[in-house]
Design a protein around this motif. Structure first.
Motif, mmCIF file in Angstrom:
data_model
loop_
_atom_site.group_PDB
_atom_site.id
_atom_site.type_symbol
_atom_site.label_atom_id
_atom_site.label_comp_id
_atom_site.label_asym_id
_atom_site.label_seq_id
_atom_site.Cartn_x
_atom_site.Cartn_y
_atom_site.Cartn_z
ATOM 1 N N GLU A 132 16.586 -0.292 5.547
ATOM 2 C CA GLU A 132 16.777 -0.575 6.940
ATOM 3 C C GLU A 132 17.234 -1.956 7.086
ATOM 4 O O GLU A 132 18.027 -1.894 8.439
ATOM 5 C CB GLU A 132 15.472 -0.121 7.737
ATOM 6 C CG GLU A 132 15.200 1.365 7.714
ATOM 7 C CD GLU A 132 14.249 1.783 6.479
ATOM 8 O OE1 GLU A 132 14.336 0.730 5.629
ATOM 9 O OE2 GLU A 132 13.615 2.713 6.545
ATOM 10 N N SER B 181 4.504 3.724 -1.239
ATOM 11 C CA SER B 181 4.879 4.432 -2.564
ATOM 12 C C SER B 181 5.724 3.444 -3.394
ATOM 13 O O SER B 181 5.199 3.199 -4.654
ATOM 14 C CB SER B 181 5.678 5.525 -2.038
ATOM 15 O OG SER B 181 6.705 5.997 -3.116
ATOM 16 N N GLY C 26 7.611 7.848 0.386
ATOM 17 C CA GLY C 26 6.765 7.918 1.738
ATOM 18 C C GLY C 26 7.426 9.011 2.782
ATOM 19 O O GLY C 26 8.426 9.649 2.310
ATOM 20 N N ARG D 91 -1.623 -1.512 8.409
ATOM 21 C CA ARG D 91 -2.898 -1.224 9.167
ATOM 22 C C ARG D 91 -3.996 -0.782 8.222
ATOM 23 O O ARG D 91 -5.234 -0.618 8.588
ATOM 24 C CB ARG D 91 -2.748 -0.527 10.366
ATOM 25 C CG ARG D 91 -2.338 1.013 10.066
ATOM 26 C CD ARG D 91 -2.202 1.505 11.593
ATOM 27 N NE ARG D 91 -1.184 0.985 12.208
ATOM 28 C CZ ARG D 91 -1.138 0.781 13.527
ATOM 29 N NH1 ARG D 91 -2.332 1.073 14.120
ATOM 30 N NH2 ARG D 91 -0.280 0.120 14.303
ATOM 31 N N THR D 92 -3.564 -0.323 6.856
ATOM 32 C CA THR D 92 -4.699 0.234 5.911
ATOM 33 C C THR D 92 -5.468 -0.779 5.316
ATOM 34 O O THR D 92 -5.307 -1.313 4.011
ATOM 35 C CB THR D 92 -3.853 1.063 4.740
ATOM 36 O OG1 THR D 92 -2.866 0.160 4.324
ATOM 37 C CG2 THR D 92 -3.283 2.217 5.589
ATOM 38 N N THR E 40 0.697 -1.122 0.187
ATOM 39 C CA THR E 40 -0.054 0.066 -0.076
ATOM 40 C C THR E 40 0.836 1.286 -0.070
ATOM 41 O O THR E 40 0.387 2.452 0.156
ATOM 42 C CB THR E 40 -0.805 0.155 1.411
ATOM 43 O OG1 THR E 40 -0.107 -0.238 2.409
ATOM 44 C CG2 THR E 40 -2.095 -1.182 1.162
#
Ligand code: NDP
Length: 384
Positions: free
Chosen positions: A123, A13, A202, A36-37, A11
């Motif tokens: 990351e 970029s 993002g 969580r979307t 969901t």
């Protein structure tokens, strides 16, 4: 047979751009994940009909399971559920476009299951680069970088052997505040920091691009991916974002990758490699661009870039501390609890506090360092 892919962070970029590559190239999408979307992941699940979906947030996953009850799509919950969904998936390539530390365990699951990792989540390498690279080697799994700079370096390296690398020229757009003094940066607002000149990304990575923390993370990413020490990586500001990075070989020949700034190229290369297939992007018109510019970065106004080089030189869990402190500081800045220069101050203070963690190389060790650094950075934000 179409190529089969999974998109983690679908969901976001990069995730959405990966899906647009799947549309164009006709890839079969096997797995989609988000945090969580729920509504957005439900729409994607109905459009792509993957075998499975997963959400990090357990309440959101339970809601999604109800919403998708009329479909055969399996729904996994939690970080562990994302990892299990990755391992059980029939995807050949997994695009990891999760933001932040949450991408680390899924990265390890992709590699342990022997799948190709198309890695946007830098990351993973910043926090646990040695562990990630060792896991890939042990499992015989490939890592194809999706970050545009590392994709460019990877492509340039096809012109020579790793032992022939003399320098890596890592390009940086310079962000929205290129040329600003330290004093002028004091009044920067979240709205200004979120207005990146060339890339639409993002929020976290956009702020990291404005502080040059993102470029620091990319130096660390390159050290691990290409086995080159930080001293051989030179950051060069290139405002137009057309040369995405280059490699200088022993004979002083420099090979670089030029293309329009569009993440779809990087995702497509990572999935199709070693093939090159047609792209929907327009051709690069160099004459219309006229000229390309290059400059040195300002390490005084943007201290997080030299700090990242220091963190990777110290090694161990220090880069994990750097990342954790930055996640807390950027979130506090976006919540207007911290000024723009405050981001670097919190990160610098946290890194100096945990410098003795340089000998820590286990996964449990770096995860413990991550937790401790977050708590410490939060206490610094609260105390301001
Ligand atoms: P976004 O913020 O746009 O998207 C992040 C995605 O990760 C969303 O799908 C989000 O789900 C999901 N997510 C967030 N938190 C968690 C969590 N705790 N567990 C599981 N999933 C989570 O980020 P970007 O697409 O900009 O960046 C993604 C990664 O790619 C980052 O590591 C970034 O550094 C890297 N990258 C990005 C580039 C870009 O152009 N954007 C360029 C190069 C690298 P939800 O929607 O539910 O919140």
């Amino acid at each position: 047979m179409p190529r089969r892919i999974a998109v983690l962070g679908a969901t976001g970029s990069v995730g959405r751009q990966a899906l647009s590559v799947a549309d164009y190239r006709g890839f079969r999408v096997e797995l989609l994940t988000a945090d969580r979307t729920t509504g957005e992941l439900e729409s994607l699940a109905r459009a792509y009909r993957p075998a499975a979906v997963a959400m990090a947030d357990e309440t959101a996953a339970a809601d999604l399971k109800l919403r998708l009850a009329d479909t055969p799509i399996r729904v996994f919950a939690g970080e562990e559920g994302i990892c299990r969904a990755v391992e059980e998936s029939e995807a050949e390539t997994v695009v990891n476009a999760i933001s932040g530390k949450a991408g680390l365990l899924p990265t390890l699951s992709v590699l342990r299951s022997g799948k190709r990792l198309a890695l946007a989540n830098k990351e993973s390498l910043v926090i646990a680069g040695e562990i990630v690279m060792r896991t890939a080697k042990d499992a015989g799994a490939e890592i194809l970088p999706v970050d545009s700079e590392h994709s460019a370096i990877f492509q340039s390296l096809r012109s020579g052997r790793p032992t022939e690398i003399s320098r890596i020229l890592l390009t940086a757009s310079g962000g929205p505040f290129f040329g600003w003094s330290r004093e002028a940066l004091a009044a920067v607002t979240p709205e200004q920091a979120l207005a990146h000149p060339t890339w639409k990304m993002g929020k976290k990575i956009t702020v990291d691009s404005a502080t040059l923390m993102n470029k620091g993370f990319e130096v660390i990413e390159a050290v691990h991916l290409f086995g080159v020490p930080a001293e051989k990586i030179e950051v060069v500001v290139h405002r137009e974002s057309i040369l995405h990075s280059a490699v200088e070989f022993a004979d002083r020949t420099v090979i670089g990758e030029f293309s329009l700034p569009d993440m779809r190229s990087c995702v497509q290369y990572a999935v199709d490699y070693p093939d090159r297939d047609p792209s929907p992007l327009p051709p690069l018109d160099l004459a219309a661009l006229g000229k390309l510019s290059f400059a040195k970065p300002d390490g005084e106004a943007f201290p997080l870039l030299p700090l990242a080089v220091r963190a990777i030189s110290l090694g161990g869990a220090v880069p994990a501390v750097l990342n954790a402190a930055d996640e807390i500081a950027v979130s506090a800045f976006l919540d207007r609890k911290l000024s723009f220069p405050g981001i670097a101050e919190v990160v610098e203070t946290t890194v100096s506090h945990f410098e003795d963690l340089r000998a820590e190389h286990t996964l449990d060790g770096v995860l413990a360092a991550d937790r401790a650094a977050r708590a410490y950075a939060e206490s610094l934000v609260e105390a301001r």
